[in-house]
Design a protein around this motif. Sequence first.
Motif, mmCIF file in Angstrom:
data_model
loop_
_atom_site.group_PDB
_atom_site.id
_atom_site.type_symbol
_atom_site.label_atom_id
_atom_site.label_comp_id
_atom_site.label_asym_id
_atom_site.label_seq_id
_atom_site.Cartn_x
_atom_site.Cartn_y
_atom_site.Cartn_z
ATOM 1 N N ILE A 1 35.744 30.549 41.496
ATOM 2 C CA ILE A 1 36.144 30.800 42.877
ATOM 3 C C ILE A 1 37.592 31.265 42.921
ATOM 4 O O ILE A 1 37.919 32.217 43.631
ATOM 5 N N THR A 2 38.446 30.597 42.158
ATOM 6 C CA THR A 2 39.853 30.996 42.125
ATOM 7 C C THR A 2 40.004 32.419 41.612
ATOM 8 O O THR A 2 40.764 33.210 42.163
ATOM 9 N N PHE A 3 39.266 32.765 40.595
ATOM 10 C CA PHE A 3 39.345 34.101 40.005
ATOM 11 C C PHE A 3 38.862 35.163 40.991
ATOM 12 O O PHE A 3 39.509 36.186 41.195
ATOM 13 N N ILE A 4 37.725 34.912 41.635
ATOM 14 C CA ILE A 4 37.147 35.898 42.551
ATOM 15 C C ILE A 4 38.022 36.073 43.784
ATOM 16 O O ILE A 4 38.316 37.198 44.195
ATOM 17 N N TYR A 5 38.472 34.974 44.391
ATOM 18 C CA TYR A 5 39.251 35.080 45.620
ATOM 19 C C TYR A 5 40.706 35.439 45.365
ATOM 20 O O TYR A 5 41.485 35.525 46.293
ATOM 21 N N HIS A 6 41.068 35.637 44.129
ATOM 22 C CA HIS A 6 42.382 36.198 43.816
ATOM 23 C C HIS A 6 42.307 37.723 43.822
ATOM 24 O O HIS A 6 43.317 38.393 43.681
ATOM 25 N N GLY A 7 41.093 38.257 43.972
ATOM 26 C CA GLY A 7 40.907 39.700 44.047
ATOM 27 C C GLY A 7 40.797 40.364 42.689
ATOM 28 O O GLY A 7 41.056 41.554 42.550
ATOM 29 N N ARG A 8 40.407 39.623 41.695
ATOM 30 C CA ARG A 8 40.325 40.165 40.338
ATOM 31 C C ARG A 8 38.941 40.719 40.029
ATOM 32 O O ARG A 8 37.961 40.408 40.680
ATOM 33 N N VAL A 9 38.901 41.504 38.958
ATOM 34 C CA VAL A 9 37.667 42.113 38.484
ATOM 35 C C VAL A 9 37.333 41.508 37.125
ATOM 36 O O VAL A 9 38.214 41.323 36.290
ATOM 37 N N PHE A 10 36.068 41.160 36.903
ATOM 38 C CA PHE A 10 35.630 40.663 35.596
ATOM 39 C C PHE A 10 35.568 41.842 34.636
ATOM 40 O O PHE A 10 34.789 42.763 34.831
ATOM 41 N N ASP A 11 36.390 41.819 33.597
ATOM 42 C CA ASP A 11 36.438 42.912 32.641
ATOM 43 C C ASP A 11 35.858 42.429 31.316
ATOM 44 O O ASP A 11 36.422 41.559 30.652
ATOM 45 N N PHE A 12 34.710 42.978 30.934
ATOM 46 C CA PHE A 12 34.027 42.603 29.709
ATOM 47 C C PHE A 12 34.151 43.681 28.631
ATOM 48 O O PHE A 12 33.263 43.873 27.829
ATOM 49 N N TYR A 13 35.237 44.418 28.645
ATOM 50 C CA TYR A 13 35.583 45.461 27.693
ATOM 51 C C TYR A 13 34.700 46.699 27.837
ATOM 52 O O TYR A 13 35.197 47.774 28.057
ATOM 53 N N PHE A 14 33.381 46.552 27.727
ATOM 54 C CA PHE A 14 32.498 47.710 27.840
ATOM 55 C C PHE A 14 32.095 47.987 29.282
ATOM 56 O O PHE A 14 31.682 49.093 29.612
ATOM 57 N N PHE A 15 32.159 46.982 30.135
ATOM 58 C CA PHE A 15 31.815 47.170 31.546
ATOM 59 C C PHE A 15 32.604 46.178 32.393
ATOM 60 O O PHE A 15 33.191 45.231 31.884
ATOM 61 N N GLN A 16 32.646 46.438 33.685
ATOM 62 C CA GLN A 16 33.357 45.583 34.626
ATOM 63 C C GLN A 16 32.420 45.177 35.757
ATOM 64 O O GLN A 16 31.527 45.928 36.131
#
Length: 79
Positions: free
Chosen positions: A2-17
């Motif tokens: 929740i903290t990560f998402i509501y900080h406005g960040r993007v999940f970066d998995f190197y090959f895709f986001q």
Amino acid sequence: MITFIYHGRVFDFYFFQINPGIKSNKAIFHPTEDIHGYLAYAIFALAGLHALAALWHRMILRDGVLARMWPFGSSKPAG
């Protein structure tokens, strides 16, 4: 999460986001960040108490608890 998402960040998995598309929201981010910090301290305290209990059994009680739990080097049969 929740903290990560509501900080406005993007999940970066190197090959895709993965972009949840949620803008930064401080009303949600700051309280969850505080809770995250408190839980981290609680886990550190629990790990420290666990280590102290292991040392207590080894140094003070000398009851062989660690030797019974250790999978290697014990020549005594279980039970």
